[in-house]
Scaffold this motif. Structure first.
Motif, short mmCIF file in Angstrom:
data_model
loop_
_atom_site.label_atom_id
_atom_site.label_comp_id
_atom_site.label_asym_id
_atom_site.label_seq_id
_atom_site.Cartn_x
_atom_site.Cartn_y
_atom_site.Cartn_z
N ASP A 224 25.86 3.45 -9.63
CA ASP A 224 24.86 2.39 -9.47
C ASP A 224 25.33 1.14 -10.20
OD1 ASP A 224 21.61 4.08 -9.33
OD2 ASP A 224 23.41 4.13 -8.06
N GLY B 54 22.71 8.86 -7.10
CA GLY B 54 22.84 9.96 -6.14
C GLY B 54 21.86 11.08 -6.36
N LYS B 55 21.00 10.99 -7.33
CA LYS B 55 19.85 11.87 -7.56
C LYS B 55 20.18 13.14 -8.35
CE LYS B 55 16.79 10.25 -3.79
NZ LYS B 55 17.14 8.87 -3.96
N HIS C 86 21.21 12.33 -11.78
CA HIS C 86 20.11 11.93 -12.66
C HIS C 86 19.43 13.16 -13.25
CE1 HIS C 86 20.25 8.32 -9.99
NE2 HIS C 86 20.27 7.76 -11.17
N ARG D 146 30.85 5.98 -3.42
CA ARG D 146 30.15 4.74 -3.05
C ARG D 146 29.46 4.09 -4.25
NH1 ARG D 146 24.16 6.60 -1.12
NH2 ARG D 146 24.10 8.42 -2.47
N SER E 194 25.87 2.03 -5.29
CA SER E 194 24.53 1.56 -4.88
C SER E 194 24.27 0.30 -5.68
CB SER E 194 23.47 2.62 -5.22
OG SER E 194 23.67 3.76 -4.41
N SER F 38 21.07 12.30 -0.68
CA SER F 38 21.39 12.25 0.77
C SER F 38 22.66 13.05 1.07
CB SER F 38 21.59 10.79 1.17
OG SER F 38 22.59 10.20 0.35
N ASP G 95 13.80 11.25 -9.80
CA ASP G 95 14.93 12.14 -10.14
C ASP G 95 14.80 12.61 -11.59
OD1 ASP G 95 16.73 9.48 -8.61
OD2 ASP G 95 15.79 11.19 -7.64
#
Ligand code: TA6
Length: 307
Positions: free
Chosen positions: A12, A38-39, A42, A90, A92, A140, A250
């Motif tokens: 992030d 990415g959850k 977390h 990636r 965010s 995701s 999260d």
């Protein structure tokens, strides 16, 4: 041990704007921070912070692995990611307006996962999971990791008789329900998506709680409803000044699972998780919460047993 699985992690990039984000003008940043994303990651942060041993698993890009590892290690997260060649994890991008006016997130395209890479994860789990472990699958799905692959992953965890928690949405949430996993936490929108013609949210909650051992249905400002072992609770979170709500859900999931794993005490888990999430929204990044805040906030959490 608790394992978190982030199939589609992110770094992030938090961009703090000098003025509210506006189209067709140069928006300037005062600061930039990096955090995990990415959850599932977390969840690992919250578990580590609460002193519960856990290992963050998932897929990551080989090309920027050092940057990803640096963020994980800054957050004291033990990890074992399966690296994807010629790929980058990636970012965010979270653009944060000043004066707590909210944030806008844009997330980059995800990794593409080959069959071999999926097998690496499944083999690792088959070799290491025990019936005493908890597993959290959150976030995701990356490219080419299909709903059938997710179902296979869930089956692999269930075969080990581990406690399987899923913080998923859309088709992935539907698979988790059909597989009768042990924990789901649909939000209002995700619950509404599951409703059949003429079905009420309450009826859906009753139906889901018959399939999933632990259900937490967040109802926004109304709080959350938890169904666990034939009991139902309404949880009212403390009211706090929100700075950045990114990652609050999260944080709730990770701290809830940490306390349930450690104590098997549902009310203690709900109380701590609610306090951790309330603390988290008061901070500017995607994951941080304060244990000092939690000591105070936990006394403001209302847990009302329902008939
Ligand atoms: O929930 C917060 C967060 O994990 C952010 O950190 C950001 O990485 C985003 O969600 C990723 O969401 P996704 O649904 O793409 O996994």
């Amino acid at each position: 041990m608790i394992y978190t699985i982030t199939l589609n992690p992110a770094i992030d990039r938090l961009i703090f704007l000098t003025e509210e984000l506006t189209k067709r003008k140069t928006n300037r940043a005062s600061r930039v921070l990096y955090d995990i994303g990415g959850k599932g990651t977390h969840g690992s942060y919250a578990m580590s912070k609460l002193g519960v041993d856990n290992l963050a698993l998932g897929f990551a890009g080989k090309e920027n692995k050092n940057k990803f590892y640096q963020v994980l290690e800054d957050k004291k997260i033990n990890h074992h990611f399966f690296l994807v060649d010629r790929s980058e994890t990636r970012e965010s991008i979270v653009m944060i307006d000043p004066n707590n006016k909210g944030s806008t997130m844009v997330t980059e395209p995800s990794l593409t996962i080959s069959r071999n890479k999926k097998e690496d994860l499944l083999n690792y789990l088959q070799k290491n999971l025990t019936a005493e472990d908890f597993v959290l699958i959150a976030g995701s799905l990356p490219n080419q990791f299909t709903i059938d692959d997710l179902a296979e992953l869930m089956e692999t965890v269930k075969k080990a008789n581990s406690f399987l928690a899923c913080d998923l949405s859309g088709e992935a949430l539907k698979v988790a329900i059909s597989k009768k996993v042990d924990f789901i936490k649909p939000n209002e929108f995700e619950l509404k998506e599951l409703l059949k013609e003429g079905e009420t949210v309450d009826q859906k909650i009753i139906e889901l709680s018959a399939k999933v051992r632990c259900l937490i249905a967040s109802q926004g400002k109304e709080g959350s409803i938890c169904c666990y072992k034939d009991k139902r609770y309404l949880i009212k979170a403390p009211q706090v000044e929100e700075v950045n709500d990114t990652g609050a859900g999260d944080c709730f999931v990770g701290s809830f699972l940490a306390v349930l794993y450690k104590t098997q005490d549902i009310e203690e888990a709900l109380r701590t998780a609610s306090a951790c999430a309330a603390s988290k929204v008061q901070y500017e990044d995607s994951s941080y919460f304060s244990l000092e805040d939690v000591k105070e906030l936990r006394n403001q959490v209302k847990i009302i047993p329902l008939a």
